[in-house]
Design a protein around this motif. Structure first.
Motif, PDB file in Angstrom:
ATOM      1  N   GLY B 204     -50.939  -5.278 -24.503  1.00  0.00           N
ATOM      2  CA  GLY B 204     -51.856  -5.773 -23.493  1.00  0.00           C
ATOM      3  C   GLY B 204     -52.713  -4.730 -22.844  1.00  0.00           C
ATOM      4  N   SER B 205     -52.446  -4.544 -21.575  1.00  0.00           N
ATOM      5  CA  SER B 205     -53.343  -3.768 -20.756  1.00  0.00           C
ATOM      6  C   SER B 205     -53.173  -2.281 -20.956  1.00  0.00           C
ATOM      7  CB  SER B 205     -53.046  -4.070 -19.307  1.00  0.00           C
ATOM      8  OG  SER B 205     -51.770  -3.568 -19.003  1.00  0.00           O
ATOM      9  N   ARG B 206     -52.195  -1.898 -21.719  1.00  0.00           N
ATOM     10  CA  ARG B 206     -51.902  -0.475 -21.720  1.00  0.00           C
ATOM     11  C   ARG B 206     -52.351   0.168 -23.006  1.00  0.00           C
ATOM     12  NH1 ARG B 206     -45.975  -0.374 -19.556  1.00  0.00           N
ATOM     13  NH2 ARG B 206     -46.482   1.823 -19.439  1.00  0.00           N
ATOM     14  N   ALA B 207     -53.013  -0.637 -23.825  1.00  0.00           N
ATOM     15  CA  ALA B 207     -53.203  -0.190 -25.187  1.00  0.00           C
ATOM     16  C   ALA B 207     -54.648   0.017 -25.577  1.00  0.00           C
ATOM     17  CB  ALA B 207     -52.589  -1.234 -26.115  1.00  0.00           C
ATOM     18  N   ALA B 208     -55.529   0.081 -24.610  1.00  0.00           N
ATOM     19  CA  ALA B 208     -56.943   0.159 -24.950  1.00  0.00           C
ATOM     20  C   ALA B 208     -57.284   1.427 -25.716  1.00  0.00           C
ATOM     21  CB  ALA B 208     -57.783   0.071 -23.688  1.00  0.00           C
ATOM     22  N   ALA B 209     -56.493   2.456 -25.534  1.00  0.00           N
ATOM     23  CA  ALA B 209     -56.762   3.705 -26.254  1.00  0.00           C
ATOM     24  C   ALA B 209     -55.880   3.831 -27.487  1.00  0.00           C
ATOM     25  CB  ALA B 209     -56.552   4.894 -25.327  1.00  0.00           C
ATOM     26  N   GLY B 210     -55.283   2.715 -27.906  1.00  0.00           N
ATOM     27  CA  GLY B 210     -54.399   2.766 -29.067  1.00  0.00           C
ATOM     28  C   GLY B 210     -52.962   3.048 -28.654  1.00  0.00           C
ATOM     29  N   VAL B 211     -52.067   2.922 -29.618  1.00  0.00           N
ATOM     30  CA  VAL B 211     -50.643   3.099 -29.326  1.00  0.00           C
ATOM     31  C   VAL B 211     -50.025   4.010 -30.376  1.00  0.00           C
ATOM     32  CG1 VAL B 211     -48.440   1.911 -28.970  1.00  0.00           C
ATOM     33  CG2 VAL B 211     -50.564   0.747 -28.390  1.00  0.00           C
ATOM     34  N   LEU B 212     -49.203   4.935 -29.924  1.00  0.00           N
ATOM     35  CA  LEU B 212     -48.391   5.731 -30.847  1.00  0.00           C
ATOM     36  C   LEU B 212     -46.955   5.264 -30.678  1.00  0.00           C
ATOM     37  CD1 LEU B 212     -49.606   9.420 -30.273  1.00  0.00           C
ATOM     38  CD2 LEU B 212     -50.287   7.849 -32.082  1.00  0.00           C
ATOM     39  N   LEU B 213     -46.393   4.691 -31.741  1.00  0.00           N
ATOM     40  CA  LEU B 213     -45.005   4.249 -31.670  1.00  0.00           C
ATOM     41  C   LEU B 213     -44.147   5.301 -32.352  1.00  0.00           C
ATOM     42  CD1 LEU B 213     -45.587   0.536 -32.707  1.00  0.00           C
ATOM     43  CD2 LEU B 213     -45.025   1.371 -30.431  1.00  0.00           C
ATOM     44  N   ILE B 214     -43.291   5.919 -31.582  1.00  0.00           N
ATOM     45  CA  ILE B 214     -42.454   6.974 -32.125  1.00  0.00           C
ATOM     46  C   ILE B 214     -41.066   6.395 -32.386  1.00  0.00           C
ATOM     47  CG2 ILE B 214     -41.560   9.305 -31.746  1.00  0.00           C
ATOM     48  CD1 ILE B 214     -44.651   8.995 -31.548  1.00  0.00           C
ATOM     49  N   THR B 215     -40.611   6.527 -33.604  1.00  0.00           N
ATOM     50  CA  THR B 215     -39.271   6.057 -33.941  1.00  0.00           C
ATOM     51  C   THR B 215     -38.428   7.290 -34.242  1.00  0.00           C
ATOM     52  OG1 THR B 215     -40.311   4.152 -34.946  1.00  0.00           O
ATOM     53  CG2 THR B 215     -37.978   4.516 -35.453  1.00  0.00           C
ATOM     54  N   THR B 216     -37.323   7.423 -33.553  1.00  0.00           N
ATOM     55  CA  THR B 216     -36.487   8.586 -33.819  1.00  0.00           C
ATOM     56  C   THR B 216     -35.510   8.272 -34.953  1.00  0.00           C
ATOM     57  OG1 THR B 216     -34.888   7.982 -32.124  1.00  0.00           O
ATOM     58  CG2 THR B 216     -36.683   9.446 -31.458  1.00  0.00           C
ATOM     59  N   LYS B 217     -34.939   9.319 -35.482  1.00  0.00           N
ATOM     60  CA  LYS B 217     -34.085   9.162 -36.659  1.00  0.00           C
ATOM     61  C   LYS B 217     -32.777   8.478 -36.301  1.00  0.00           C
ATOM     62  CE  LYS B 217     -35.962  13.041 -39.194  1.00  0.00           C
ATOM     63  NZ  LYS B 217     -35.910  14.480 -39.420  1.00  0.00           N
ATOM     64  N   ARG B 218     -32.291   7.692 -37.247  1.00  0.00           N
ATOM     65  CA  ARG B 218     -30.998   7.041 -37.050  1.00  0.00           C
ATOM     66  C   ARG B 218     -30.160   7.308 -38.294  1.00  0.00           C
ATOM     67  NH1 ARG B 218     -32.335   4.228 -32.450  1.00  0.00           N
ATOM     68  NH2 ARG B 218     -30.182   3.610 -32.122  1.00  0.00           N
ATOM     69  N   GLY B 219     -28.894   7.123 -38.156  1.00  0.00           N
ATOM     70  CA  GLY B 219     -28.010   7.394 -39.275  1.00  0.00           C
ATOM     71  C   GLY B 219     -28.169   6.367 -40.377  1.00  0.00           C
ATOM     72  N   LYS B 220     -27.783   6.768 -41.602  1.00  0.00           N
ATOM     73  CA  LYS B 220     -27.793   5.833 -42.715  1.00  0.00           C
ATOM     74  C   LYS B 220     -26.398   5.771 -43.290  1.00  0.00           C
ATOM     75  CE  LYS B 220     -32.579   6.654 -43.867  1.00  0.00           C
ATOM     76  NZ  LYS B 220     -33.411   7.710 -44.423  1.00  0.00           N
ATOM     77  N   GLU B 221     -26.123   4.652 -43.866  1.00  0.00           N
ATOM     78  CA  GLU B 221     -24.800   4.469 -44.433  1.00  0.00           C
ATOM     79  C   GLU B 221     -24.536   5.527 -45.492  1.00  0.00           C
ATOM     80  OE1 GLU B 221     -24.182   0.436 -45.696  1.00  0.00           O
ATOM     81  OE2 GLU B 221     -22.557   1.056 -47.016  1.00  0.00           O
ATOM     82  N   GLY B 222     -23.376   6.101 -45.458  1.00  0.00           N
ATOM     83  CA  GLY B 222     -23.032   7.105 -46.459  1.00  0.00           C
ATOM     84  C   GLY B 222     -22.327   8.276 -45.794  1.00  0.00           C
ATOM     85  N   LYS B 223     -21.998   9.222 -46.614  1.00  0.00           N
ATOM     86  CA  LYS B 223     -21.289  10.404 -46.126  1.00  0.00           C
ATOM     87  C   LYS B 223     -22.175  11.171 -45.159  1.00  0.00           C
ATOM     88  CE  LYS B 223     -19.309  14.693 -47.942  1.00  0.00           C
ATOM     89  NZ  LYS B 223     -20.299  15.616 -47.405  1.00  0.00           N
ATOM     90  N   ALA B 224     -21.539  11.848 -44.250  1.00  0.00           N
ATOM     91  CA  ALA B 224     -22.302  12.595 -43.255  1.00  0.00           C
ATOM     92  C   ALA B 224     -23.236  13.588 -43.926  1.00  0.00           C
ATOM     93  CB  ALA B 224     -21.343  13.328 -42.331  1.00  0.00           C
ATOM     94  N   LYS B 225     -24.471  13.583 -43.463  1.00  0.00           N
ATOM     95  CA  LYS B 225     -25.455  14.517 -43.987  1.00  0.00           C
ATOM     96  C   LYS B 225     -25.741  15.519 -42.884  1.00  0.00           C
ATOM     97  CE  LYS B 225     -29.568  13.368 -45.832  1.00  0.00           C
ATOM     98  NZ  LYS B 225     -30.670  12.421 -46.136  1.00  0.00           N
ATOM     99  N   VAL B 226     -25.685  16.787 -43.255  1.00  0.00           N
ATOM    100  CA  VAL B 226     -25.984  17.820 -42.274  1.00  0.00           C
ATOM    101  C   VAL B 226     -27.257  18.512 -42.729  1.00  0.00           C
ATOM    102  CG1 VAL B 226     -25.193  19.943 -41.190  1.00  0.00           C
ATOM    103  CG2 VAL B 226     -23.561  18.118 -41.732  1.00  0.00           C
ATOM    104  N   VAL B 227     -28.204  18.640 -41.823  1.00  0.00           N
ATOM    105  CA  VAL B 227     -29.463  19.298 -42.153  1.00  0.00           C
ATOM    106  C   VAL B 227     -29.707  20.420 -41.163  1.00  0.00           C
ATOM    107  CG1 VAL B 227     -31.956  18.998 -42.320  1.00  0.00           C
ATOM    108  CG2 VAL B 227     -30.436  17.190 -43.130  1.00  0.00           C
ATOM    109  N   TYR B 228     -30.026  21.576 -41.684  1.00  0.00           N
ATOM    110  CA  TYR B 228     -30.398  22.694 -40.812  1.00  0.00           C
ATOM    111  C   TYR B 228     -31.815  23.111 -41.172  1.00  0.00           C
ATOM    112  CZ  TYR B 228     -30.736  27.462 -39.035  1.00  0.00           C
ATOM    113  OH  TYR B 228     -31.164  28.597 -38.407  1.00  0.00           O
ATOM    114  N   ASP B 229     -32.669  23.104 -40.175  1.00  0.00           N
ATOM    115  CA  ASP B 229     -34.060  23.538 -40.368  1.00  0.00           C
ATOM    116  C   ASP B 229     -34.330  24.687 -39.420  1.00  0.00           C
ATOM    117  OD1 ASP B 229     -34.830  21.467 -42.152  1.00  0.00           O
ATOM    118  OD2 ASP B 229     -35.054  20.094 -40.460  1.00  0.00           O
ATOM    119  N   ALA B 230     -35.021  25.682 -39.907  1.00  0.00           N
ATOM    120  CA  ALA B 230     -35.380  26.783 -39.015  1.00  0.00           C
ATOM    121  C   ALA B 230     -36.706  27.365 -39.452  1.00  0.00           C
ATOM    122  CB  ALA B 230     -34.311  27.861 -39.026  1.00  0.00           C
ATOM    123  N   TRP B 231     -37.450  27.848 -38.496  1.00  0.00           N
ATOM    124  CA  TRP B 231     -38.649  28.602 -38.852  1.00  0.00           C
ATOM    125  C   TRP B 231     -38.889  29.715 -37.856  1.00  0.00           C
ATOM    126  CZ3 TRP B 231     -42.093  28.310 -34.877  1.00  0.00           C
ATOM    127  CH2 TRP B 231     -42.197  27.126 -34.143  1.00  0.00           C
ATOM    128  N   GLY B 232     -39.574  30.714 -38.316  1.00  0.00           N
ATOM    129  CA  GLY B 232     -39.992  31.803 -37.445  1.00  0.00           C
ATOM    130  C   GLY B 232     -41.470  32.016 -37.683  1.00  0.00           C
TER     131      GLY B 232
END
Lengths: 460, 1031
Positions: B204-232
């Motif tokens: 409605g009234s809040r969307a005149a400039a468009g909307v960014l819908l951010i969906t955060t990550k959720r788990g998926k069925e299966g064995k635990a997945k571990v991810v490590y990301d790093a940058w310098g």
């Protein structure tokens, strides 16, 4: 919670216009608010004085910084200049605050007594008159150039709180002066003789305040008879000591002028001043104490009043200067941060000099000389005026003009005195910065109209 | 017989555990193990295997031999891709509006503070520009152009269902604080951009400039997945102007001084100096030659670490992550730090009841010196970018005794130069001041879904977002600090933003034969409460104190405020599709907004859209072209959305505030209100065509749009003589449109076993025009920082915030004076110094002319890009991947105000191009004769057209080269995948613009003052190395 509770929000730190006149305390607050608008940094908080002083020949600019009135110093203001826009807006803000009070009190009854109602209205009219006078003397052709026939200012006399009435043509200079005087006469009639404290007597208008301002206004119009008439109300004597005896506040010169600057801001000499406290003061480029003193941005022009023989070396008023590297700096506003020096708007000594000049012009040379000497002797009793300086009306007027430059230095009078006498603004400068002379015929003899008016008021 | 094999992800070769492997046509199935391996007993007669896994496209492979290896392709492309829409999801096939989806993988490795900074060039219709190079500055985001004049044109950002604060929440003009950096970019699964009214009108009234819908990550069925990301990373300033050294400085400054002497008629006047600039020498006799860049810019080093654990079983999924980011900016003292933790849990309690919860806690810390780059700081004397260019190079930073070189008032000491300097010694200033802003934030949500009979579903989510910000400023009492004159100062301002949202929906979804109907009814209420309070202390007891908690003699309240705002909304959406060919969607929303006028708090909004999947039609399938163009969809939508995002929660009210007159309490009119203040409304029409070619390997999306905005809320300028606070009242006046088209192309250009090339390209063409304005269409003037810098104009018939200023016509070859064009079209020349009695302003024949003022200003060009977009390419060769992201924009003009500073004829240093100044009669040049203290000829005092330049550019936004370590290397270490990469950001900028950066904006996100670059720091150039490891 209900829909209404959620959507009908009201602020808890401000009040709605419907409640502004709701109590005696709030109405008093509105009156103080209008004074506070006059006290804004760009107006009588100090910078208006700065603009008017540095235009004249007394000061040499050091920094070439347009945020500290360099453009006023070298007469290069344009319609977009910050000072030009801010001064205009601020004075009109105070005028609108006054108009809101006048309109509100005209319809509000029962909250305060009729006497108080009349008094507050009178204070508002005094504020409105002071602001219009402050504007018309810088933004419009001097009254004396053509008896006020030139275009003056948009004369706003009604409260403005919505989007209507943007367009309003300028009234003539004479019409603006007529309004100023009408306001001051009305103010005089209903202002109290005095208040309950020295602080209030200095920071709120009473009868003598309106009268004192009238002496300045009439002097600017060369209406010397009226200056004499008004001045006599608060300076009834013809010989020293002079003081107001007919009204509540016994205005008089203080024995030591330096006490007015830095020691006691609320003596009977300070007819009207802007109060400063550590919680209500300005800092940095908004504070003239910072510009003149802390940051040393203007020093006294050696070829200005500083070198004048009438300003003797023993003159107490020289102790309101300080020397650094052989340059003299003004220290009327000498407090370090927080800059809590009161800013003088009207002093009794100015009234005496206004009176003296008018007396000289109207032929009462004795009175004129007495008034002049009273002001001078207070700070330098050893000085005697040469006969040639006081013998004729013309000589007296010239001597009084010099005395004004000494006495009122840094209090915002110099360019106004030049303009009302239609004198050329003199050239001045240092080895690195120069400001040219400005003839009365030049377009920059007065301030340009501000863009924030030009772009919104089609009838300007 | 037993068949075995391994299932891996096509895009990164990592093994996928938990994939369901079934024999086609039979019910026999197994799942892959942690290494993606499977083994299945296959009956006779079965010739193929089916592989299915959530998030990947189903694949069927023939059985040949004993081994079948499968590579699964993720479902992030194609018609079955899920599009997140307001309060729900749709498949791309069903979706009939205009939206773009940006995968979280595109932002997680970018060397940025907040995800929005990494979206440049990623989606058609979405323009993202960095206004300056200060860390954590909110980017300028425009979805299909500027859609308001006074209100925010920042899109509504919704994170897991809750609209959050955007913009800059710092209370200091030195250090920015973009609250979106509170979200760890690595936690983002996807960003869906809703562009047209049919999609956004559910907001409605809040969307005149468009909307960014951010969906955060959720788990998926299966064995635990571990991810490590790093940058310098390492960042340096780019494209700094080349400045004069000490010798050049003295030469040109003294030339200006001498010219001023002559022009002032003082050639023979010995009291007027002929030279004011003189050398200083070091102890060893060498000339002092200071490069101030060395004290203001630096090589900055940053690092970012992220670890997440996710997994789940049939009923419960979880995602946990932690982030540590420590980033430096290339301006000294500029820092950004973040620590964050997030958890997301989903649990299916019973067949009919699902429960979900999520939350994130973080702290972010921002520190910066004043750079003069943030809105309302352009002309501050403490701005680092201006100091870097303007400080005199012929004086030293330190005195011989090691103390700072300072004047008696604390500005930079000018050595032997005979001028007074108003600028600070940058080194001393920075050492003696600090500006920080720090966030402490929890965002969480809890919700449930109940499956009801008859295909109904009830959903409810309660979300809370509690953000505490502390803004601290400290200025030392020592000489050299900008706080010296007040005896040192410290300011602490604390802000609490408390925001909750409760949204509930009842939805219906059913297919009946060829009819598919969904319906949604909802109620959403959101409340924002903001409280700020603080104190300002001056006159430090001792210069030992470096924070507010020290001892000071004067303390006053600072930054106090308290406000609340609420939205109440009722909304509904109905979709219908027939036979998977015809699609209809209708949205309706009724919104109440507490900030609007008492007479107009509620507004009704909505939209309809329709789609036709032409390629499903029998006639189409019979066409030859259907073998090439296998998917054709037509989309059309119309909608009406509103904008009531007034920044002031009580914007419509007339208010009186209290202050002090000395020690007496005051009340005064602080805001002139407007009880009729109502919604801005925009009516948007959208026509689109989607094509899928060559088995959907090439996808084309073309959209034409027209957005008519009416009832623009405008801070309508009031005559200054009315004395209205700020000379403005918010009113609904004016209208404009944004019209244009956008094109998106994605292609799998090459798909080979060992080599692939994916490319995507987008282009947006947009025209903005103001069609009506307040009170007889008077112009709206936009100011940069001060009322003397009237830099932009919004005028009927032109685009919002066009550049504005004095028109110039080069330099008079006869005398070296800048020629201006006045409002009558006449040529007027200017000399900063003239002899007494002469005029600074003259006609070319020497007669006196009126000074140029704002009434002579002209509209100097459109400031909004007319076209923009991006091109990204991803190449894969065996284990190598190469990503190239290019952005471009143009059709606009930029006011290179910094050029005015670089040519400033005060004691400021100049750039080396000043050598082209006018010196001799007849010389044709664009740099006027140097005259000391000239602030007008070059655009220091006010903007001039000589500094307007075209803003077209192509930028190599990022270049990334990655290498996937073969999985056999890991052996039994438990590591399942690893990738190392190196990337460069802002490596190359092709532009004719001569300033630092054509995307700079001294006024940040302001709608009415875009396209101004004045005394701001540009973009840095960043080199990054990083690693992604999966366990």
């Amino acid at each position: 919670c209900s829909e209404k509770d959620l959507l009908d929000t009201v602020p808890s730190t401000s009040i709605s216009d419907a409640n502004a006149f709701g109590s005696a305390t709030r109405i008093l607050g509105l009156v103080n608010g209008a004074y506070d608008a006059v006290k804004a940094a760009s107006l009588y908080g100090g910078r208006y004085l700065l603009y008017c002083d540095v235009r004249g020949e007394e000061f040499i600019n050091v920094t070439a910084n347009s945020y500290t009135a360099y453009e006023s110093w070298n007469n290069s203001y344009n319609s977009g200049s910050n000072d030009i826009n801010n001064l205009w807006s601020q004075a009109y803000t105070a005028i609108n605050d006054a108009n809101i009070i006048i309109a509100g009190l005209a319809t509000s009854t029962g909250v305060i007594s009729d006497t108080l109602n009349a008094q507050y209205t009178a204070e508002a009219r005094y504020i409105r008159a002071l602001c219009y006078f402050s504007l018309v003397t810088v933004y419009a052709t001097p009254y004396n150039a053509d008896q006020g026939a030139s275009k003056g200012l948009p004369l706003r006399l009604q409260a403005e709180t919505n989007g209507d009435n943007n367009d309003l043509a300028r009234s003539s200079v004479a019409e603006v002066y007529a309004q100023i005087l009408a306001d001051l006469d009305a103010a005089e009639a209903n202002l109290p003789d005095s208040y309950s404290s020295d602080l209030l007597n200095t920071t709120r208008a009473h009868k003598s305040t309106a009268i004192a301002l009238k002496t300045r206004v009439y002097l600017t119009m060369n209406n010397f008879a009226k200056v004499v008439e008004e001045a006599a109300k608060i300076v009834p004597q013809t010989t020293a000591p002079f003081s107001t005896t007919s009204y509540g506040v016994k205005h008089a010169l203080q024995s030591d002028i330096t006490t007015l600057f830095g020691t006691t801001y609320t003596t009977t000499e300070s007819i009207f001043s802007m109060p400063m406290t550590s919680t209500d003061s300005y800092s940095g480029q908004s504070a003239i104490g910072y510009i003149y003193n802390a940051n040393s941005e203007y020093y006294l022009n050696p070829s200005g009043i500083l070198g004048n023989a009438q300003w003797g070396t023993n003159d107490k008023r020289r102790s309101l200067l300080r020397v650094a590297s052989n340059l003299y700096y003004l220290k009327k506003y000498a407090k370090a941060s927080p800059y809590v020096d009161y800013i003088p708007v009207i002093r009794y000594s100015e009234v005496l000099l206004n009176y003296a000049e008018a007396a000289a012009q109207t032929g009462d040379l004795t009175l004129a000389a007495n008034l002049l000497k009273a002001v001078h002797a207070r700070s330098d009793a050893s000085y005697t005026f040469a006969d040639a300086d006081v013998a004729t009306a013309a000589a007296l007027v010239a001597t009084i003009a010099v005395e004004r430059r000494i006495e009122l230095l840094g209090e915002g009078f110099r360019s106004g005195d030049l303009l009302r006498n239609l004198q050329t603004i003199p050239a001045k400068g240092s080895s690195s910065l120069q400001a040219n002379a400005v003839e009365p015929s030049a377009s920059n003899y007065i301030f340009p109209a501000p863009n924030n008016e030009l772009t919104t008021n089609k009838l300007y | 017989r037993r068949i075995s094999g391994k299932v891996t992800a096509k895009d990164n070769d990592s093994p996928i555990p938990g994939v369901s492997v079934k024999t086609t046509g039979k019910a026999i199935g197994v799942q892959t193990d942690a290494q993606g391996n499977f083994s299945i007993e296959v009956p006779e007669g079965v010739t193929s295997l089916e592989f299915t896994y959530i998030g990947y496209q189903k694949i069927t492979l023939p059985i040949s031999g004993q081994t079948v290896n499968a590579k699964l392709e993720s479902t992030t492309s194609g018609l079955n891709e899920v599009v997140v829409v307001g309060y729900g999801t749709q498949t791309k096939k069903e979706f009939t509006g205009a939206a773009a989806r940006i995968s979280g993988t595109l932002v997680k490795d970018a060397p940025v503070q907040s995800f929005d900074q990494a979206l440049s060039g990623r989606a058609a219709g979405v323009s993202i520009a960095s206004p300056n190079g200060v860390l954590n500055n909110p980017p300028v985001i425009r979805i299909r152009g500027v859609n308001s004049i006074s209100l925010s044109s920042y899109p509504l950002v919704v994170i897991d269902g809750i609209p959050v604060s955007t913009g800059n929440i710092s209370t200091s003009t030195s250090v920015p604080n973009n609250p979106l950096s509170d979200i760890d970019p690595a936690d983002i699964e996807s960003i869906d951009v809703l562009k047209d009214a049919a999609s956004t009108s559910i907001y409605g009234s809040r969307a005149a400039a468009g909307v960014l819908l951010i969906t955060t990550k959720r788990g998926k069925e299966g064995k635990a997945k571990v991810v490590y990301d790093a940058w310098g990373s390492l960042t340096k300033a780019a494209r700094l102007p080349k400045l004069l050294d000490a010798t050049g400085y003295m030469k040109y400054k003294n030339e200006a001084v001498y010219n001023a002497k002559i022009l002032g008629g003082n050639e023979n006047n010995t009291s007027v100096a002929a030279e004011l600039f003189f050398p200083d020498y070091n102890a060893d006799g060498s000339l002092v030659n200071t490069n101030w860049y060395d004290y203001i810019y630096r090589t900055a080093y940053s690092q970012n670490h992220n670890i997440s654990v996710s997994g789940g079983n049939k009923t419960t999924n979880y995602y946990l992550s932690a982030n540590y980011s420590n980033q430096q900016g290339f301006v000294v003292d500029n820092e950004f730090k973040r620590k964050s933790l997030r958890f997301n849990v989903d649990h299916e309690v019973t067949k009919w009841l699902k429960f979900r919860a999520g939350g994130a806690y973080n702290t972010t810390f921002n520190q910066s010196q004043n750079t003069g780059s943030l809105p309302n700081s352009t002309f501050l004397l403490i701005g680092a970018a201006r100091l870097a260019t303007a400080l005199a190079p012929n004086v030293s930073v330190y005195n011989a005794d090691g103390s700072y070189n300072l004047s008696s008032t604390g500005t930079l000491g000018m050595g032997n130069n005979l001028v007074t300097n108003t600028l600070w010694n940058a080194k001393a200033l920075f050492d003696l001041s600090s500006y920080t802003t720090e966030n402490d934030r929890f965002q969480g949500n809890v919700g449930g879904t109940i499956k009801l009979p008859y295909h109904f579903e009830l959903n409810t989510t309660y979300a809370m977002d509690r953000l505490r910000t502390e803004n601290n400023t400290w200025l030392s009492s020592q000489l050299g600090s900008s706080g010296y004159s007040v005896g040192g100062s410290a300011t602490n301002v604390s802000a609490l933003r408390n925001n909750w949202d409760w949204a509930s929906t009842l939805s219906f979804n059913n297919k009946y034969r060829k009819h598919h109907v969904t319906a949604l009814f909802g109620y959403d209420v959101q409340k924002f409460e903001t409280t700020t309070w603080g104190a300002y202390a001056t006159v430090a007891a001792d210069n030992f104190f470096t924070n507010y908690e020290g001892s000071y003699s004067t303390v006053a309240a600072s930054g106090n405020g308290r406000s609340e705002k609420a939205f109440i909304s009722y909304f509904s959406r109905v979709t219908y599709d027939f036979n998977n060919k015809y699609f209809l969607t209708a949205n309706f929303r009724r919104d109440g907004n507490s900030a609007l006028g008492v007479n107009s708090k509620f507004g009704n909004f909505g939209g309809v859209s329709a789609g036709w999947l032409v390629s499903e039609e029998g006639f189409y399938k019979r066409l030859n072209i259907s073998h090439i163009v296998d998917n054709v969809k037509l989309r059309a939508s119309w909608g009406r959305v509103g904008n009531g995002n007034v920044s002031n929660d009580y914007a419509s009210q007339s208010l009186y505030s209290s202050s002090l007159y000395g020690s007496a309490a005051t009340w005064y009119l602080s805001q002139a209100g407007n009880p009729d203040l109502a919604w801005e409304t925009s009516k948007q029409t959208n026509l689109g065509l989607d094509l899928g070619l060559l088995n959907n390997r090439i996808q084309v999306e073309g959209t034409w749009f027209n957005n008519d905005v009416n009832g623009l809320i405008l801070s309508a300028p009031q005559s200054a003589s009315k004395g209205i606070p700020d000379n403005a009242i918010l009113m609904n006046v004016g209208s404009m449109y944004n019209r244009g088209w956008e094109l998106g192309l994605t292609a799998s250009v090459i798909r080979k076993e060992n080599f692939s090339w994916d490319a995507s390209f987008n282009y947006t063409h947009i025209k903005n025009e103001v069609t009506a304005l307040a009170s007889g269409n008077s112009d709206i003037i936009g100011y940069t920082h001060t009322s003397s810098e009237a830099s932009n104009v919004t005028r009927v018939g032109y685009s919002v915030g066009s550049l504005y200023g004095a028109k110039t016509d080069g330099v008079n070859p006869a005398n070296g004076r800048r020629i201006f064009i006045n409002k009558a079209g006449e040529k007027v020349q200017y000399s900063a110094t003239v002899a007494s009695g002469e005029s600074n302003w003259t006609y070319l024949d020497g007669t006196t002319a009126a000074a140029i003022s704002a009434s002579d200003y002209y509209l100097l060009g459109n400031a909004l890009p007319k076209w923009y977009g991006g091109l990204s390419n991803t190449f894969r060769y065996k284990n190598l991947d190469l990503g190239i992201n290019i952005t471009y924009a143009g059709g606009n003009y930029v006011m290179n105000g910094t050029k005015g500073t670089l040519r400033d004829q005060r004691f400021y240093n100049n750039y080396t191009d000043i050598s082209k100044r006018w010196t001799t009669v007849g010389q044709v040049t664009d740099i006027p004769r140097l005259v000391y203290n000239d602030q007008i000829s070059n655009g220091s005092s006010y903007p001039i057209s000589a500094n307007v330049e075209k803003g077209d550019f192509v930028r190599l936004q990022s270049l990334t080269l990655g290498y996937r370590v073969p999985s056999k290397v890991f052996g039994t270490s438990g590591i399942t995948s690893a990738r190392v990469y190196a990337s460069g950001n802002n490596l190359l900028l092709l532009t004719g613009y001569t300033g630092t950066d054509p995307e700079s904006s001294s006024n940040g996100n302001s709608n009415t003052t875009p396209g101004i670059e004045k005394n701001a720091v540009g973009q840095g150039r960043t080199f990054t190395v990083g690693i992604n490891v999966g366990f």
